[in-house]
Design an enzyme around this catalytic site. Structure first.
Site, short mmCIF file in Angstrom:
data_model
loop_
_atom_site.label_atom_id
_atom_site.label_comp_id
_atom_site.label_asym_id
_atom_site.label_seq_id
_atom_site.Cartn_x
_atom_site.Cartn_y
_atom_site.Cartn_z
CD GLU A 1 34.55 37.24 43.60
OE1 GLU A 1 34.87 38.14 44.51
OE2 GLU A 1 34.60 35.97 44.13
C1 TNX Z 1 33.47 37.49 47.48
S1 TNX Z 1 30.52 37.81 47.24
C2 TNX Z 1 32.88 36.54 46.88
C3 TNX Z 1 33.03 35.24 47.75
C4 TNX Z 1 34.08 35.50 49.00
C5 TNX Z 1 33.61 36.81 49.56
C6 TNX Z 1 34.27 37.02 50.97
C7 TNX Z 1 30.78 36.69 46.08
C8 TNX Z 1 29.74 36.33 45.26
N1 TNX Z 1 31.91 36.36 45.86
O1 TNX Z 1 34.02 34.40 46.92
O2 TNX Z 1 34.06 34.76 49.77
O3 TNX Z 1 33.83 37.81 48.80
O4 TNX Z 1 33.30 38.15 51.54
#
Ligand code: TNX
Length: 516
Positions: free
Chosen positions: A322
């Site tokens: 992300e």
């Molecule tokens: C997505 S899964 C994220 C996390 C959040 C999560 C909450 C991932 C690699 N990144 O930063 O905590 O969703 O479900």
């Protein structure tokens, strides 16, 4: 009339199918013999071979379990008097059970447990533990004799990587909480504890060459609580506690995004050289280290060197998820260089599936969380064709930070709600178009935006983590929701005895354990 009732009872008793014991994960092969059980007591000798130090240590785990409950602790000995019912534990490298497999034979006359390596012996002991009545888990059980049903078991796991991830960044969990998680993982034969050690809201591990990270970056958490971090000594304690239970700790430092806490602690990591303000909300995607600066690369080198020193396992996870503030080219260049740094430190590079399209070198480990997205699935398949392996954490199945259903108070819903059956009823071999050999295993992430106590951790993890343990261990052909559901309904009693705050999901008939 009375004779007829008796006759009916006798007939049913003879024909009653011996129930599959409530084992989770279900072993590869279980034969319930149906004859008299072995009676375990506080004086049953546990026999190991002379000089077999690891077998002795693992036997000690079983002795301590029974010893906690009755007034005497079963002695671990090298020979028992002829004719005494005993539990014999043996490591025989010739026995071909693999690194984690074992064979277990229980009859009224004795118990024989054989493994090829210490981990297999430990898993055999966990199976024995689950064959003992749940009351063995209480510290003061009333009856000091425990029947173990007569069974023959041949067992070995389907996947090498059977994990759970704990996010200690959004909320911090202390060493004792982590040890509790390790204990509960071990009961279910899980073997990888992935710690998400940094994020926007907190930096949770002491890096001796960069003290500000923990001292400054460790002070915050979601919602404004006190945060915290693990010292080098704390990490050593966690690593040792886990290793004693055959669990490898996998450290993750999330880079280049999810880095606000580091950007607060070390101003030079920002392109403008100015420290960021602490963040205690739950948005994602807004932070990044300055990838064009050599200071950033010196920082990555320091982090990887320290992780390599503190964690003996073979994998270092560098996140990669992300990132919204970099161009695709900047992101890909970052991932390529980060992988090289991890490999130069003698470790295997792991990242979230976002890294798949960066052009990974062979040997990388991709943790798949968005398999439901066709574009991500194609990128992961391409990375596998280039020599990567995957750990499966599909968010619409085993993100155990999702709510169980709409009425669950804790948890998020961005990936939907993940019920007990949703989390269990899928095949890791069929999730992506890749050969099964490319699937190293499965891992259930527990993100901690909405949870802050071990009670919360237990509530979201159980029962779903048990299902993940079975997915990772049991052959697909031996698994079914109906069979699992029945075993789970009886297994709840053991969690109750252990004080595990599990969700009494309406999907499961919890009366099968005999008490409600
Ligand atoms: C997505 S899964 C994220 C996390 C959040 C999560 C909450 C991932 C690699 N990144 O930063 O905590 O969703 O479900």
């Amino acid at each position: 009339m009375r004779a007829l009732v008796f006759l009916l009872f006798a007939v049913t008793a003879v024909h009653a199918q011996p129930r599959t014991p409530a084992l989770i994960p279900l072993p590869a092969e279980v034969e319930v013999r149906g004859d008299a059980p072995f009676m375990m007591t506080g004086t049953t000798p546990l026999v190991v071979e002379a000089g077999a130090a690891e077998a002795r240590r693992v036997a000690g785990v079983l002795a301590a379990l029974v010893g906690n409950t009755v007034e005497t602790t079963p002695p671990v000995v090298e020979a028992a008097p002829g004719g005494t019912p005993a539990v014999r534990l043996r490591i025989d490298p010739e026995a071909r059970h693999g690194a984690e497999g074992y064979a277990l034979d229980v009859s009224a006359a004795g118990v024989d447990l054989v493994a090829s390596a210490p981990a297999g012996l430990f898993y055999g002991v966990q199976t024995l533990r689950q064959l003992l009545p749940a009351r063995v888990e209480y510290e003061a059980a009333l009856q000091p004799t425990f029947p173990i049903p007569a069974v023959r078991i041949a067992d070995a796991p389907r996947f090498a990587w059977r994990g759970m991830m704990l996010d200690v960044a959004r909320h911090f969990f202390g060493v004792e909480d982590v040890e509790r998680v390790v204990d509960l993982m071990a009961l279910h034969k899980l073997n990888r504890l992935h710690l998400h050690l940094s994020d926007d809201q907190g930096w949770r591990i002491e890096i001796p060459s960069r003290p500000a990270l923990a001292h400054v970056g460790g002070r915050t958490e979601v919602g404004g609580g006190p945060g915290g971090y693990y010292t080098v000594e704390d990490v050593a304690r966690i690593v040792r506690y886990a290793a004693d239970r055959f669990i490898t700790v996998v450290p993750e430092i999330d880079l280049p995004g999810h880095t606000n806490a580091a950007l607060v602690a070390i101003p030079e990591l920002n392109c403008d050289g100015r420290a960021r303000a602490p963040y205690t909300g739950t948005n994602v995607g807004f932070s990044t280290v300055c990838v064009e600066k050599e200071e950033t690369w010196a920082f990555v080198e320091d982090i990887v060197a320290s992780l390599a020193e503190q964690f003996p396992g073979d994998v270092i996870h560098l996140g990669g998820d992300e990132v919204e503030e970099l161009t695709a080219e900047q992101y890909a260049a970052f991932v390529t260089r980060a992988q090289a740094i991890v490999e130069a430190a003698g470790k295997r590079y792991a990242g979230w599936d976002d890294v798949a399209h960066a052009g990974l070198g062979p040997g990388a480990l991709v943790q798949v969380w968005r398999a439901q997205r066709a574009d991500v699935a194609r990128q992961v398949e391409a990375a596998v064709a280039d020599g990567a392996q995957v750990v499966l954490s599909p968010s619409d199945r085993i993100y155990i930070d999702m709510k169980y259903d709409e009425s669950t108070v804790l948890g998020l819903t961005w990936a939907g709600v993940n019920g007990v059956r949703d989390a269990y009823d899928w095949d890791p071999g069929a999730l992506l178009g890749i050969p099964e050999a490319a699937v190293l295993g499965v891992e259930a992430p527990l993100w901690a935006e909405t949870i802050s106590t071990i009670r919360d951790v237990e509530f979201l993890a159980f029962p779903r983590l048990a299902g993940v343990a079975e997915i990772g261990w049991t052959p697909q052909a031996a698994r079914s929701w109906s069979g699992y559901r029945a075993r789970l309904g009886a297994f709840g009693l053991r969690w109750t005895a252990l004080g595990v705050n599990h969700f009494r999901s309406p999907e499961v008939d919890w009366t099968l354990g005999g008490v409600e």
